[in-house]
Design an enzyme around this catalytic site. Structure first.
Site, short mmCIF file in Angstrom:
data_model
loop_
_atom_site.label_atom_id
_atom_site.label_comp_id
_atom_site.label_asym_id
_atom_site.label_seq_id
_atom_site.Cartn_x
_atom_site.Cartn_y
_atom_site.Cartn_z
CB THR A 52 -1.21 -0.40 1.72
OG1 THR A 52 -1.86 -0.81 1.28
CG2 THR A 52 -1.34 1.21 1.47
CB SER A 60 3.27 -7.18 -0.26
OG SER A 60 2.57 -6.90 0.92
CG HIS A 66 1.25 -9.33 4.11
ND1 HIS A 66 0.84 -10.23 3.86
CD2 HIS A 66 1.72 -8.06 3.52
CE1 HIS A 66 -0.11 -9.08 3.35
NE2 HIS A 66 0.76 -7.55 3.19
CB THR A 70 13.39 4.56 13.11
OG1 THR A 70 13.63 5.78 13.53
CG2 THR A 70 14.40 3.19 13.50
CB CYS A 94 -8.28 -4.89 0.97
SG CYS A 94 -8.43 -4.83 -0.71
C1 LIG Z 1 -2.40 -6.36 -6.03
C2 LIG Z 1 -2.00 -5.62 -5.14
N1 LIG Z 1 -1.29 -4.20 -4.29
C3 LIG Z 1 -1.29 -4.11 -2.86
C4 LIG Z 1 -1.67 -4.31 -1.67
C5 LIG Z 1 -1.43 -4.05 -0.72
O1 LIG Z 1 -0.45 -4.81 0.11
P1 LIG Z 1 0.27 -4.44 1.35
O2 LIG Z 1 -0.69 -5.74 1.89
O3 LIG Z 1 1.38 -5.04 1.84
O4 LIG Z 1 -0.40 -3.45 1.87
C6 LIG Z 1 -1.85 -5.98 -2.06
C7 LIG Z 1 -2.66 -6.26 -1.12
O5 LIG Z 1 -3.35 -7.40 -1.11
C8 LIG Z 1 -2.20 -6.38 -3.82
O6 LIG Z 1 -2.73 -7.94 -3.71
#
Ligand SMILES: Cc1ncc(COP(=O)(O)O)c(C=O)c1O
Length: 381
Positions: free
Chosen positions: A70, A198, A200, A236, A323
């Site tokens: 994000t 990302s 995770h 940090t 989300c």
């Molecule tokens: C295509 C895509 N972009 C961005 C994100 C956001 O990543 P994060 O959860 O690390 O903020 C996601 C999370 O599901 C994603 O699937």
């Protein structure tokens, strides 16, 4: 327990957790501190940066650590818009982006930017010629996701990059959050200027991510403060998280060749098993789709009811994206693909990782068939 919700998040590898605990417990100095304790942390950070850069085929100086996908997406989009707005205020993106891209675009629209949201075909893909047709004199950025998080469609990243190389004043951002470890990523070859990842999503930890920013591209920071990350991202640094992310990326990349083939096999098995179910629509396309996502809709069955029934059997899948799954609206991606409102509201997403196997898929298939029968019996008038 069978965990088939890996696009939402993945289970961290044991070695990744061990690295996190070791670094957090033993090397807790602030990398900006002048003493040797800070120096040790700084060394770990540099080493992780070099490792990640090498795995992505870029320079260490082009990697900036963030808190996740994000933040990387927001930084890439708003950071370039703020820097290059004197050159132009037009941005091109797609109608199926993750909210961390589409909502950032909407915010820019309120600031006077004009955004073109390209439509997708029934497979969820945009066309390269549509991107080129949308280009204007004042276009400063094109932002396209590599792999769609809801249905797994792979966008023509290479072809768009090749086309955009004829427009050197336009920057090219790719949200590769769902691509890492599932499809090959070629940053230089595809002429990508900015790319988000990302931790995770590839067995690292939540709250860790990175932005690749090609040398020479300028960016206005979103956070002001201690000027960490060459003043692109103050705050940090999360040293243990970054070290853990570098390890997760290395382990994922090492396993990815065999892992991708295995995920494809599981995906094929699931697709052929599911297609026998009455009144099912499989929304993930056969071609140009990542190996880890399979999205389908069951006519007449509400997706929340369905996923909770599976959960009672120890199987974890998701509605559309994590989300948006609590928002209870029809899937934006499915609607953009031309799927009816009714089916877009009953989308189910299975998402695999390198850790899943075919035995799990067989168990899930049986459970899905049984659940569909039970729910349809109950719903009969
Ligand atoms: C295509 C895509 N972009 C961005 C994100 C956001 O990543 P994060 O959860 O690390 O903020 C996601 C999370 O599901 C994603 O699937």
């Amino acid at each position: 327990m069978i965990y088939f919700d890996n696009s939402a998040t993945t289970k961290p590898y044991r070695e990744v957790l061990d690295s996190y605990v070791k670094v957090a417990g033993e090397y807790y100095g602030n990398p900006s501190s002048l003493h040797s304790y800070g120096g040790q942390a700084e060394k770990l950070l540099s080493h992780a940066r070099e490792q990640i850069a090498k795995l992505l085929g870029v320079k260490a100086s082009e990697i900036y650590f963030t808190s996740g996908g994000t933040e990387s997406n927001n930084l890439a989009i708003k950071g370039t818009a703020l820097t290059y707005h004197n050159r132009g205020r037009h941005i091109i993106t797609t109608s199926v982006e993750h909210p961390s891209v589409s909502d950032a675009m909407e915010q820019l629209e309120l600031q006077g930017f004009e955004i073109t949201y390209l439509p997708v075909d029934e497979a969820g893909r945009i066309s390269v010629s549509a991107v080129e047709r949308a280009i204007r004199k004042d276009t400063i950025l094109v932002s396209v996701m590599h792999v769609n998080n809801e249905v797994g469609t792979i966008q023509p990243i290479k072809e768009i990059g090749t086309m955009l190389s004829r427009y050197p004043s336009i920057l090219y951002h790719v949200d590769a959050v769902q691509a890492v470890g599932k499809v090959p990523i070629h940053i230089a070859e595809n002429h990508i200027d900015l790319l988000s990842i990302s931790g995770h999503k590839f067995h690292g930890l939540k709250g860790t991510g990175a932005l690749f920013l090609r040398e020479g591209v300028r960016l206005t920071p979103l956070f002001n403060g201690g000027q960490q990350e060459k003043n692109i991202r103050s705050g940090t640094e999360n040293v243990p998280g970054v070290v853990a992310m570098a390890k997760a990326l290395r382990l994922t990349m090492n396993k990815s060749e065999t892992g991708i083939a295995e995920m494809r096999n599981i995906q094929r098995l699931l697709r052929s098993g599911l297609s026998c179910i009455e009144d099912i629509q499989i929304n993930t396309p056969i071609e140009n789709a990542a190996p880890h996502i399979l999205n389908f809709s069951l006519r007449g069955i509400r997706s929340e009811v369905f996923i909770h029934s599976l959960e009672q059997q120890g199987i974890y899948v998701s509605t559309t994206s994590a989300c948006s799954s609590k928002r209870k609206s029809a899937s934006k991606t499915l609607l953009a693909m031309g799927v009816s409102e009714e089916l877009a509201e009953s989308g189910i997403r299975i998402s695999l990782s390198l850790e899943n196997n075919e035995d799990e898929a067989r168990i899930v298939l049986e459970a899905i068939k049984k659940t569909v029968n039970q729910l349809r019996k109950v719903m009969k008038p």
